[in-house]
Design an enzyme around this catalytic site. Sequence first.
Site, PDB file in Angstrom:
ATOM      1  N   SER A   9      30.033  41.505  26.222  1.00  0.00           N
ATOM      2  CA  SER A   9      30.635  42.474  27.140  1.00  0.00           C
ATOM      3  C   SER A   9      29.587  43.421  27.700  1.00  0.00           C
ATOM      4  O   SER A   9      28.968  44.201  26.966  1.00  0.00           O
ATOM      5  CB  SER A   9      31.714  43.283  26.412  1.00  0.00           C
ATOM      6  N   HIS A  34      31.009  38.771  29.981  1.00  0.00           N
ATOM      7  CA  HIS A  34      32.309  39.440  30.120  1.00  0.00           C
ATOM      8  C   HIS A  34      32.135  40.753  30.900  1.00  0.00           C
ATOM      9  O   HIS A  34      31.373  41.631  30.492  1.00  0.00           O
ATOM     10  CB  HIS A  34      32.833  39.714  28.706  1.00  0.00           C
ATOM     11  N   ASP A  36      33.927  44.070  32.216  1.00  0.00           N
ATOM     12  CA  ASP A  36      35.086  44.940  32.008  1.00  0.00           C
ATOM     13  C   ASP A  36      35.258  45.856  33.215  1.00  0.00           C
ATOM     14  O   ASP A  36      34.529  46.836  33.383  1.00  0.00           O
ATOM     15  CB  ASP A  36      34.877  45.799  30.749  1.00  0.00           C
ATOM     16  N   MET A  38      37.242  48.613  35.097  1.00  0.00           N
ATOM     17  CA  MET A  38      38.176  49.698  34.733  1.00  0.00           C
ATOM     18  C   MET A  38      38.329  50.668  35.896  1.00  0.00           C
ATOM     19  O   MET A  38      37.344  51.003  36.560  1.00  0.00           O
ATOM     20  CB  MET A  38      37.644  50.450  33.515  1.00  0.00           C
ATOM     21  N   HIS A  67      37.459  40.719  33.143  1.00  0.00           N
ATOM     22  CA  HIS A  67      38.606  41.355  32.481  1.00  0.00           C
ATOM     23  C   HIS A  67      39.008  42.579  33.299  1.00  0.00           C
ATOM     24  O   HIS A  67      38.330  43.605  33.269  1.00  0.00           O
ATOM     25  CB  HIS A  67      38.167  41.744  31.054  1.00  0.00           C
ATOM     26  N   MET A  69      40.999  45.735  34.044  1.00  0.00           N
ATOM     27  CA  MET A  69      41.832  46.796  33.464  1.00  0.00           C
ATOM     28  C   MET A  69      42.140  47.788  34.582  1.00  0.00           C
ATOM     29  O   MET A  69      41.639  48.912  34.603  1.00  0.00           O
ATOM     30  CB  MET A  69      41.089  47.456  32.294  1.00  0.00           C
ATOM     31  N   MET A 138      43.892  41.598  23.110  1.00  0.00           N
ATOM     32  CA  MET A 138      43.131  42.833  22.898  1.00  0.00           C
ATOM     33  C   MET A 138      43.312  43.259  21.442  1.00  0.00           C
ATOM     34  O   MET A 138      44.439  43.392  20.962  1.00  0.00           O
ATOM     35  CB  MET A 138      43.645  43.965  23.799  1.00  0.00           C
ATOM     36  N   GLY A 143      39.658  50.296  27.113  1.00  0.00           N
ATOM     37  CA  GLY A 143      39.079  51.475  27.761  1.00  0.00           C
ATOM     38  C   GLY A 143      37.646  51.757  27.332  1.00  0.00           C
ATOM     39  O   GLY A 143      36.856  52.242  28.119  1.00  0.00           O
ATOM     40  N   GLY A 145      34.163  50.649  24.541  1.00  0.00           N
ATOM     41  CA  GLY A 145      33.539  49.778  23.555  1.00  0.00           C
ATOM     42  C   GLY A 145      33.389  50.528  22.233  1.00  0.00           C
ATOM     43  O   GLY A 145      33.651  51.732  22.149  1.00  0.00           O
ATOM     44  N   ASP A 176      39.162  40.311  22.032  1.00  0.00           N
ATOM     45  CA  ASP A 176      38.297  41.336  22.630  1.00  0.00           C
ATOM     46  C   ASP A 176      38.551  42.692  21.984  1.00  0.00           C
ATOM     47  O   ASP A 176      39.659  43.230  22.073  1.00  0.00           O
ATOM     48  CB  ASP A 176      38.599  41.391  24.140  1.00  0.00           C
TER      49      ASP A 176
HETATM   50  O1  LIG Z   1      37.681  45.373  27.180  1.00  0.00           O
HETATM   51  C1  LIG Z   1      37.013  46.011  26.375  1.00  0.00           C
HETATM   52  C2  LIG Z   1      37.309  47.435  26.103  1.00  0.00           C
HETATM   53  O2  LIG Z   1      38.372  47.842  26.866  1.00  0.00           O
HETATM   54  C3  LIG Z   1      35.964  45.279  25.644  1.00  0.00           C
HETATM   55  O3  LIG Z   1      35.496  44.154  26.324  1.00  0.00           O
HETATM   56  C4  LIG Z   1      34.861  46.084  24.989  1.00  0.00           C
HETATM   57  O4  LIG Z   1      33.741  46.202  25.805  1.00  0.00           O
HETATM   58  C5  LIG Z   1      34.451  45.422  23.709  1.00  0.00           C
HETATM   59  O5  LIG Z   1      33.517  46.232  23.077  1.00  0.00           O
HETATM   60  P1  LIG Z   1      33.261  46.149  21.521  1.00  0.00           P
HETATM   61  O6  LIG Z   1      34.548  46.520  20.813  1.00  0.00           O
HETATM   62  O7  LIG Z   1      32.845  44.724  21.221  1.00  0.00           O
HETATM   63  O8  LIG Z   1      32.160  47.134  21.299  1.00  0.00           O
HETATM   64 FE   LIG Z   2      37.042  43.383  27.785  1.00  0.00          FE
END
Ligand SMILES: O=C(CO)[C@@H](O)[C@H](O)COP(=O)(O)O
Ligand SMILES: [Fe+2]
Length: 220
Positions: A9, A34, A36, A38, A67, A69, A138, A143, A145, A176
Amino acid sequence: MRRFILSPSLLSADFGNLRGELEALEAAGLEWVHWDVMDGLFVPNITFGPPVIKALRASSKLFFDVHLMIDHPERYIREFADAGADLLCVHAETGVHLERTISAIREAGMQTGLALNPATPLNVAEYLLPQLDMVLVMSVNPGFGGQKFIPFCKEKIAALSKMIRERGLSTLIQVDGGVTLDNARELSDLGADVLVSGSAFFGHPPYAGRYQDFQRKMES
Ligand SMILES: O=C(CO)[C@@H](O)[C@H](O)COP(=O)(O)O
Ligand SMILES: [Fe+2]
């Protein structure tokens, strides 16, 4: 060994050097990445959108696993297709006309994904499964990491795996959030095909070594 794909990610990558990060992933042998996306509405955070993905598409052969969001993702399907997304995953919680949105993703030439928040029941995906290339489970609230894996999601992965097998489908299960070297093997055994890893991947260079660490966990 089960089929295993690692999708790092970019949320945890160096945003100031995304091109270099993509090159480093490819050089390390990764096949997926990946993204993300947002919007500050569906989730509190804001990241990047189609122009950034498009700007980096030409310089990368990686499979772009996107992904979304964002609220009302159906507004942006064409933009993400034009930007070069290979798979577009929308959240079940963002739409009442999910079948239409998933069909539009397919018609735009992308693979289809449906993401479910931790508390969203699996039956939301049930009738759409034949149209889905992937279901994203999820395992944290989306939102950010670096959050901790929510334990009840293990049961959900196993139940989804059973649902897919009973129907004779080949829909991939992506997990994820909070994926680490310590839980990767268990998640794969429960039925996960694609593991997303942000903080547990990018925080541990070199990437080839980290990828091998994940692969070894699958073989052990
Ligand atoms: O979609 C998401 C968060 O919303 C993920 O893709 C995170 O980026 C995963 O991060 P880690 O939990 O692996 O640090
Ligand atoms: Fe994600």
